[in-house]
Design a protein around this motif. Sequence first.
Motif, PDB file in Angstrom:
ATOM      1  N   UNK A   1       0.796  -1.231   0.000  1.00  0.00           N
ATOM      2  CA  UNK A   1       0.000   0.000   0.000  1.00  0.00           C
ATOM      3  C   UNK A   1       0.824   1.274   0.000  1.00  0.00           C
ATOM      4  N   UNK A   2       1.945   1.270   0.677  1.00  0.00           N
ATOM      5  CA  UNK A   2       2.771   2.475   0.743  1.00  0.00           C
ATOM      6  C   UNK A   2       3.353   2.857  -0.614  1.00  0.00           C
ATOM      7  N   UNK A   3       3.363   1.872  -1.553  1.00  0.00           N
ATOM      8  CA  UNK A   3       3.950   2.126  -2.877  1.00  0.00           C
ATOM      9  C   UNK A   3       2.897   2.385  -3.941  1.00  0.00           C
ATOM     10  N   UNK A   4       1.623   2.490  -3.529  1.00  0.00           N
ATOM     11  CA  UNK A   4       0.584   2.837  -4.490  1.00  0.00           C
ATOM     12  C   UNK A   4      -0.296   1.667  -4.866  1.00  0.00           C
ATOM     13  N   UNK A   5      -1.267   1.972  -5.698  1.00  0.00           N
ATOM     14  CA  UNK A   5      -2.293   1.005  -6.099  1.00  0.00           C
ATOM     15  C   UNK A   5      -1.840   0.259  -7.348  1.00  0.00           C
ATOM     16  N   UNK A   6      -0.955  -0.710  -7.162  1.00  0.00           N
ATOM     17  CA  UNK A   6      -0.464  -1.493  -8.298  1.00  0.00           C
ATOM     18  C   UNK A   6      -0.056  -2.878  -7.829  1.00  0.00           C
TER      19      UNK A   6
ATOM     20  N   UNK B   1       9.008  -4.332  -9.836  1.00  0.00           N
ATOM     21  CA  UNK B   1       9.338  -3.017  -9.289  1.00  0.00           C
ATOM     22  C   UNK B   1      10.622  -2.455  -9.882  1.00  0.00           C
ATOM     23  N   UNK B   2      11.532  -3.338 -10.292  1.00  0.00           N
ATOM     24  CA  UNK B   2      12.870  -2.906 -10.696  1.00  0.00           C
ATOM     25  C   UNK B   2      13.149  -3.408 -12.119  1.00  0.00           C
ATOM     26  N   UNK B   3      12.796  -2.634 -13.108  1.00  0.00           N
ATOM     27  CA  UNK B   3      12.908  -3.098 -14.496  1.00  0.00           C
ATOM     28  C   UNK B   3      13.702  -2.126 -15.370  1.00  0.00           C
ATOM     29  N   UNK B   4      14.188  -1.038 -14.804  1.00  0.00           N
ATOM     30  CA  UNK B   4      14.871  -0.029 -15.618  1.00  0.00           C
ATOM     31  C   UNK B   4      16.054  -0.607 -16.386  1.00  0.00           C
TER      32      UNK B   4
ATOM     33  N   UNK C   1      18.292   3.462 -10.439  1.00  0.00           N
ATOM     34  CA  UNK C   1      16.841   3.420 -10.266  1.00  0.00           C
ATOM     35  C   UNK C   1      16.526   3.504  -8.781  1.00  0.00           C
ATOM     36  N   UNK C   2      15.324   3.991  -8.495  1.00  0.00           N
ATOM     37  CA  UNK C   2      14.899   4.111  -7.102  1.00  0.00           C
ATOM     38  C   UNK C   2      14.628   2.737  -6.499  1.00  0.00           C
ATOM     39  N   UNK C   3      15.077   2.556  -5.269  1.00  0.00           N
ATOM     40  CA  UNK C   3      14.799   1.329  -4.520  1.00  0.00           C
ATOM     41  C   UNK C   3      14.249   1.717  -3.154  1.00  0.00           C
ATOM     42  N   UNK C   4      12.915   1.731  -3.014  1.00  0.00           N
ATOM     43  CA  UNK C   4      12.335   2.174  -1.735  1.00  0.00           C
ATOM     44  C   UNK C   4      12.685   1.271  -0.562  1.00  0.00           C
TER      45      UNK C   4
ATOM     46  N   UNK D   1      15.596   0.063   0.045  1.00  0.00           N
ATOM     47  CA  UNK D   1      16.897   0.498   0.533  1.00  0.00           C
ATOM     48  C   UNK D   1      16.900   1.977   0.897  1.00  0.00           C
ATOM     49  N   UNK D   2      15.778   2.641   0.623  1.00  0.00           N
ATOM     50  CA  UNK D   2      15.670   4.048   0.964  1.00  0.00           C
ATOM     51  C   UNK D   2      16.554   4.947   0.134  1.00  0.00           C
ATOM     52  N   UNK D   3      16.805   4.559  -1.120  1.00  0.00           N
ATOM     53  CA  UNK D   3      17.665   5.387  -1.963  1.00  0.00           C
ATOM     54  C   UNK D   3      17.728   4.859  -3.373  1.00  0.00           C
ATOM     55  N   UNK D   4      18.879   5.066  -3.999  1.00  0.00           N
ATOM     56  CA  UNK D   4      19.085   4.698  -5.394  1.00  0.00           C
ATOM     57  C   UNK D   4      19.943   3.441  -5.469  1.00  0.00           C
ATOM     58  N   UNK D   5      19.529   2.503  -6.329  1.00  0.00           N
ATOM     59  CA  UNK D   5      20.303   1.291  -6.598  1.00  0.00           C
ATOM     60  C   UNK D   5      20.814   1.342  -8.033  1.00  0.00           C
ATOM     61  N   UNK D   6      21.732   0.449  -8.356  1.00  0.00           N
ATOM     62  CA  UNK D   6      22.297   0.427  -9.706  1.00  0.00           C
ATOM     63  C   UNK D   6      22.431  -0.997 -10.220  1.00  0.00           C
ATOM     64  N   UNK D   7      22.284  -1.144 -11.517  1.00  0.00           N
ATOM     65  CA  UNK D   7      22.688  -2.324 -12.279  1.00  0.00           C
ATOM     66  C   UNK D   7      23.583  -1.827 -13.414  1.00  0.00           C
ATOM     67  N   UNK D   8      24.078  -2.725 -14.224  1.00  0.00           N
ATOM     68  CA  UNK D   8      24.890  -2.293 -15.355  1.00  0.00           C
ATOM     69  C   UNK D   8      24.511  -3.058 -16.618  1.00  0.00           C
ATOM     70  N   UNK D   9      24.859  -2.460 -17.741  1.00  0.00           N
ATOM     71  CA  UNK D   9      24.637  -3.057 -19.057  1.00  0.00           C
ATOM     72  C   UNK D   9      25.919  -2.915 -19.859  1.00  0.00           C
ATOM     73  N   UNK D  10      26.414  -4.032 -20.393  1.00  0.00           N
ATOM     74  CA  UNK D  10      27.549  -4.031 -21.306  1.00  0.00           C
ATOM     75  C   UNK D  10      27.019  -4.067 -22.741  1.00  0.00           C
TER      76      UNK D  10
END
Length: 242
Positions: free
Chosen positions: A26-31, A47-50, A221-224, A226-235
Amino acid sequence: MSLLFEELDSQDSPLGEISLRKRRIPALGDRDIYEVKLGDEFLMSSMFVDAEEALSTLGLAQVEGDKLNVVVGGLGLGYTAVAALADERIAELLVVDAIETVIHWHQQEMVPLGKVLNADPRNRYVLGSFFDLATAPETGFDPQHAGKKFDAILLDIDHSPTEYLNPANAGFYTTANLTLMAEQLVEDGVFAMWSQNPPEDDFSALLSTVFDTVESHLISFDNPFQGGVATNSVYVCKRPIR
């Protein structure tokens, strides 16, 4: 069962029990949030698809021409495949996955993007090990056309080049096997790969033994949780014109 959580399916697979879950926070919205677990390990979340989408957009941005034939290694929740199909130049997309249950979830539209993929005639699911097909260029990825060449190969299966979904995958990350995969690219074709970790210099150096150009991109990308920004990488790697 709580309306905030539902297990949609759970099946045995060659890698262990794989399950599809849907939850609401619920804290993250109606989805609805869709998750895939392998045993006790979380594999992916809607949630994490960027970075999964960036794998397609960054990879295909380096591909020239039109009427493109593209391979996606790893179906997951379908975000890389759908992002690829957003490129109107795609003529055919083969989505390779070794776990029949994951393909079934999409075919039966148990996940939201299944409907999108099923409705697009350019999309075709291939049941098989990406790594086995990648290292057998004489037969290749397309069971209907042996030895077919592709404009791009987009890979999102292992957690990183050094952390594997299946320990057997480790043998793929060598000059010899990457070269076999590269034989299935057209001249000046592109190989791109997702990783959960920041770019690794040793892996970029390995890729440089096979490809003429190697770029790495850090995706934030946002990661609620972890309360901040997370990262992945693409080669993103380009095969030289022979």
